[in-house]
Design an enzyme around this catalytic site. Structure first.
Site, short mmCIF file in Angstrom:
data_model
loop_
_atom_site.label_atom_id
_atom_site.label_comp_id
_atom_site.label_asym_id
_atom_site.label_seq_id
_atom_site.Cartn_x
_atom_site.Cartn_y
_atom_site.Cartn_z
N CYS A 126 -5.10 -3.13 2.51
CA CYS A 126 -4.85 -3.00 3.95
C CYS A 126 -6.04 -3.38 4.82
O CYS A 126 -6.35 -4.55 4.97
CB CYS A 126 -4.37 -1.59 4.26
SG CYS A 126 -3.56 -1.44 5.88
N GLU A 139 0.85 -1.19 0.00
CA GLU A 139 0.00 0.00 0.00
C GLU A 139 0.89 1.25 0.00
O GLU A 139 1.94 1.27 0.64
CB GLU A 139 -0.86 -0.02 1.26
CG GLU A 139 -1.76 1.19 1.45
CD GLU A 139 -2.47 1.15 2.80
OE1 GLU A 139 -3.61 1.61 2.88
OE2 GLU A 139 -1.86 0.64 3.77
N ASN A 165 0.01 -1.57 5.01
CA ASN A 165 1.07 -0.98 5.83
C ASN A 165 0.52 -0.86 7.24
O ASN A 165 -0.20 0.09 7.55
CB ASN A 165 1.48 0.40 5.31
CG ASN A 165 2.29 0.31 4.03
OD1 ASN A 165 3.14 -0.55 3.88
ND2 ASN A 165 1.99 1.19 3.09
N LYS A 198 -9.62 2.21 -2.13
CA LYS A 198 -9.86 1.63 -0.80
C LYS A 198 -11.19 2.08 -0.22
O LYS A 198 -11.51 3.26 -0.19
CB LYS A 198 -8.71 2.03 0.12
CG LYS A 198 -8.72 1.33 1.49
CD LYS A 198 -7.45 1.69 2.23
CE LYS A 198 -7.36 1.04 3.60
NZ LYS A 198 -6.09 1.39 4.28
N ASN A 247 -7.00 6.32 -1.80
CA ASN A 247 -5.96 5.34 -1.55
C ASN A 247 -6.20 4.23 -2.57
O ASN A 247 -7.18 3.48 -2.45
CB ASN A 247 -6.05 4.82 -0.12
CG ASN A 247 -4.86 3.98 0.28
OD1 ASN A 247 -4.14 3.47 -0.56
ND2 ASN A 247 -4.66 3.82 1.58
N GLU A 260 -6.34 8.40 7.70
CA GLU A 260 -6.82 8.06 6.36
C GLU A 260 -8.18 8.69 6.06
O GLU A 260 -8.48 9.05 4.92
CB GLU A 260 -6.89 6.54 6.18
CG GLU A 260 -5.52 5.89 6.07
CD GLU A 260 -5.59 4.47 5.58
OE1 GLU A 260 -6.15 4.25 4.49
OE2 GLU A 260 -5.12 3.58 6.31
#
Length: 283
Positions: free
Chosen positions: A127, A5, A152, A82, A65, A101
């Protein structure tokens, strides 16, 4: 080849920048671009497909993302943004590092896609998505044979400081459950060691449809984790114990899409009296 990621940058959501535009240097406006084109060229020369995670800034200013999957001819054949964004939209006071995020990215708008990569049906996620059972099932229902994902994961997050062994255990459990319950292969890659002073759990791994770890990273340094994937290994599981067409009962699962958070138990037909009787016995 599966990359982590946010492969092309540090994990910048650990930092608070008051103006979102200050983070624009971390985002890619097109893919491939001049800086990344050599990766595409080399992969095409070697006949290797790959998955790449990065921060995407769209032409209309949306931030995601994102990951893409590229075939052995160097063509982008699929994109994912994401969906399960963890962390917070505002800084957590007193935390040594942040997980923002929800501040830097919008929730993905492309759904969970499955793409033909050199004759293999490949699904993607990123993730935190790997921890949600629905992700693997939606991909499996579209015929995914392999799920690839970058992640990550730091050893600790604001408000959640598990022991190191628990972080790795939960990570592998998520991959193994997703692979086993959906009869597919899962390949997950992450940064490891320490990034900007933050220790990462690492643990890159490939998991078989049996739920067994076929290969995984042995340390926290740079490492290539590799294995031979036999797609036919999923056949026995798909034909028998997880034969979806024969055994799934979607009419019983409606609560999954009707309710987002936890709530009260639903009434069970004909069992109201049993519950009352049980309560009377306990008293």
């Amino acid at each position: 080849m599966v990359f982590p990621e946010l492969t092309l940058t540090t994990f910048f959501p650990r930092y608070w920048l008051e103006e979102l535009s200050e983070a624009d240097l971390y985002f890619e406006r097109e893919m491939p671009n001049e800086a990344v084109q050599p990766l595409f060229d080399r992969a095409r020369e070697l006949g290797v497909g790959f998955y790449l995670g990065y921060a995407e800034l769209t032409a209309d200013g949306q931030r995601f993302n994102t990951s893409i999957v590229v075939d052995s001819a160097g063509a982008v054949v699929g994109k994912y943004r994401k969906i399960h964004l963890p962390g917070h939209a505002v800084p957590v006071e007193g935390a040594p590092s942040q997980h923002l995020e929800k501040y830097y990215f919008e929730v993905g708008d492309l759904g969970f896609g499955v793409f033909d990569v050199d004759g293999v049906w490949v699904g993607m996620c990123l993730c935190n998505d790997r921890r949600w059972a629905e992700v693997y099932r939606v991909l499996a229902l579209q015929g995914a044979e392999v799920v690839v994902l970058g992640y990550n994961t730091p050893l600790g997050l604001p408000g959640w400081e598990p022991e190191a062994h628990h972080s790795m255990s939960a990570h592998l459990l998520s991959l193994q459950a997703g692979a086993y319950q959906n009869s597919l292969w899962v390949a997950a890659a992450a940064k490891s060691g320490t990034e900007d002073g933050v220790p990462m759990i690492g643990g890159s791994a490939v998991v078989a449809p049996s739920g067994e770890v076929s290969a995984r990273a042995l340390g926290t340094g740079d490492e290539v984790v590799h294995t031979v994937i036999d797609l036919d290994a999923a056949k026995a599981y798909r034909d028998e114990i997880f034969n979806f067409a024969a055994h799934r009962r979607p009419e019983q699962y409606s609560l999954i899409v009707e309710r987002t958070g936890r709530g009260d138990p639903l009434p069970v037909p004909g069992q109201g009296q049993l519950r009352a009787s049980a309560g009377g016995m306990r008293s």
